[in-house]
Design an enzyme around this catalytic site. Structure first.
Site, PDB file in Angstrom:
ATOM      1  N   ALA A 169       0.843  -1.201   0.000  1.00 15.29           N
ATOM      2  CA  ALA A 169       0.000   0.000   0.000  1.00 15.29           C
ATOM      3  C   ALA A 169       0.875   1.247   0.000  1.00 15.29           C
ATOM      4  O   ALA A 169       0.603   2.214  -0.717  1.00 15.29           O
ATOM      5  CB  ALA A 169      -0.939  -0.011   1.207  1.00 15.29           C
ATOM      6  N   ASP A 170       1.933   1.233   0.783  1.00 10.93           N
ATOM      7  CA  ASP A 170       2.897   2.336   0.768  1.00 10.93           C
ATOM      8  C   ASP A 170       3.561   2.469  -0.597  1.00 10.93           C
ATOM      9  O   ASP A 170       3.702   3.570  -1.142  1.00 10.93           O
ATOM     10  CB  ASP A 170       3.985   2.098   1.820  1.00 10.93           C
ATOM     11  CG  ASP A 170       3.606   2.603   3.197  1.00 10.93           C
ATOM     12  OD1 ASP A 170       2.771   3.512   3.288  1.00 10.93           O
ATOM     13  OD2 ASP A 170       4.168   2.099   4.188  1.00 10.93           O
ATOM     14  N   LEU A 171       4.019   1.358  -1.145  1.00  8.36           N
ATOM     15  CA  LEU A 171       4.780   1.393  -2.392  1.00  8.36           C
ATOM     16  C   LEU A 171       3.914   1.852  -3.566  1.00  8.36           C
ATOM     17  O   LEU A 171       4.343   2.678  -4.387  1.00  8.36           O
ATOM     18  CB  LEU A 171       5.394   0.029  -2.673  1.00  8.36           C
ATOM     19  CG  LEU A 171       6.421  -0.441  -1.633  1.00  8.36           C
ATOM     20  CD1 LEU A 171       6.835  -1.879  -1.904  1.00  8.36           C
ATOM     21  CD2 LEU A 171       7.639   0.468  -1.630  1.00  8.36           C
TER      22      LEU A 171
END
Length: 397
Positions: A169-171
């Site tokens: 989700a961050d990436l």
């Protein structure tokens, strides 16, 4: 670019842009720095036998200058407001509204620099009922539906929702932010007008549900966990072999016929239950029950030789050490090593973008904390040695 972000989503975006040539000034807390400098083990070796930065920090912070400024103090915030007019982009990932008290929110920054592209990254965005909630990748993988379709199916051993092994989700949010920044820069170059980019982990997680979301929106049926199987294609999953595992990825009916011929499974090729992909998905349990004993009759490498010769997509499940020993990964130069100014060698995963004229370049290793503070303050603001010394003595830098 002024990079006020930390941890992963924001630094991933700014590192990508740094690889493509942007000048990134990373602002970090004096003495502490980005949280991920301490997210270990493992750690880099430090000077004089001390513990260095965590390996985690190095994955998202190459091609940046590190400048330590405490902008929670008015004098520190004032330093940043003096830098902002010379910046094209500002990236931050503080809580919604968190920078307003320091005069670093979009509205204030835009008055200082109307052409600036200001990218905010939060868990849930700047609008909506969850805007004030803190957002972490793990929570967003859960709330955003990814964990509901990841893991072994109910009723099988080890059945439970699982997160992905890296913070996707961050990436993904970092990559979407990169795209948005590049588009906003084109607009600013054409019009002189900057804008605010509001990126949310939750939005990006919902977006990358991709075919699983489309399946639900079209059918109304809520997808569940299928382990390593695919919801729309069969056979497209992991199978045990005589000495390990093989990923078999039969993507169309022609490949199915080629697989059956290579595997000596003519009876399955003629079975009407498996004639088309839709029929194979509908009869998945019977299909897999027929394939499992057959695939146990040869080793992973044996199957790969047979199936690759028949042009059937397949492959091994490699550990990370095997990935970086893979001849293809080596040929594509996906590992590189870069030394810091102090001589500390840092192994890095290279940027995967391949371009014929303007490829990404690793100009410098992830910096040690604050190593560029004095240089940047002299160059950007023209501060004297005495002014810099005073700021340091007062704990501003």
């Amino acid at each position: 670019m002024l990079d006020l972000s930390r941890v992963l989503a924001g630094p991933w975006a700014t590192q990508t842009l740094g690889d493509l040539g942007a000048e990134i000034i990373k602002i970090e807390r004096p003495e502490v720095g980005d949280d991920t400098r301490g997210w270990g083990p493992p750690f880099l070796p430090g000077q004089d036998g001390e513990r260095g930065d965590a390996a985690y920090y190095t994955c998202a912070n190459r091609n940046k200058s590190s400048v330590t400024v405490d902008f929670t103090k008015p004098e520190g915030a004032a330093l940043l407001t003096q830098i902002i007019p010379s910046c094209d982009v500002l990236v931050e990932n503080f809580k919604t509204g968190g920078l307003a008290k320091y005069g670093l929110d979009y509205e204030t920054v835009a008055r200082l620099n109307p052409r600036i592209v200001y990218c905010s990254i939060t868990g849930f965005g700047h609008t909506g009922p969850s805007a004030a909630k803190p957002g972490y990748d793990y929570l967003v993988q859960a709330a955003g539906g990814l964990m509901s379709v990841t893991g072994q199916a109910d009723g099988t051993p080890g059945a439970e929702p699982l997160k992905v092994g890296v913070a996707v989700a961050d990436l993904f949010t970092g990559l979407y932010a990169t795209i948005a920044i590049l588009a906003a820069l084109r607009h600013a170059e054409a019009t002189g007008q900057g804008q605010h980019i509001d990126m949310a982990l939750m939005d990006c997680q919902a977006a990358v549900l991709a075919n699983q979301a489309a399946n639900f929106l079209v059918s109304g049926t809520v997808p569940g966990r299928l382990g390593n199987a695919h919801p729309n294609i069969a056979p497209y999953q992991v199978f045990p072999t005589a000495d390990g595992h093989l990923v078999l990825a039969v993507g169309n009916d022609g490949q199915w016929q080629q697989f059956c011929a290579a595997a000596g499974l003519d009876v399955l090729a003629q079975d009407p239950r498996f004639a088309s992909n839709a029929q194979r998905v509908a009869n998945r349990d019977a299909l897999i029950a027929s394939l499992r004993p057959a695939l146990l009759q040869d080793t992973t490498s044996g199957w790969m030789r047979r199936l690759e010769a028949a042009q059937v997509p397949c492959g091994p499940i490699q550990t990370i050490d095997q990935v970086f020993a893979d001849p293809q990964v080596i040929a594509r130069r996906m590992r590189e090593d870069k030394a810091r100014r102090d001589g500390t060698a840092i192994p890095l995963v290279a940027n995967p973008i391949k371009m014929s004229l303007t490829p990404p370049v690793t100009r410098r290793a992830p910096p040690s904390l604050g190593e560029d503070t004095e240089t940047e303050l002299r160059q950007l603001l023209g501060l004297s040695d005495a002014q810099i010394s005073g700021l340091r003595n007062r704990g501003i830098i």
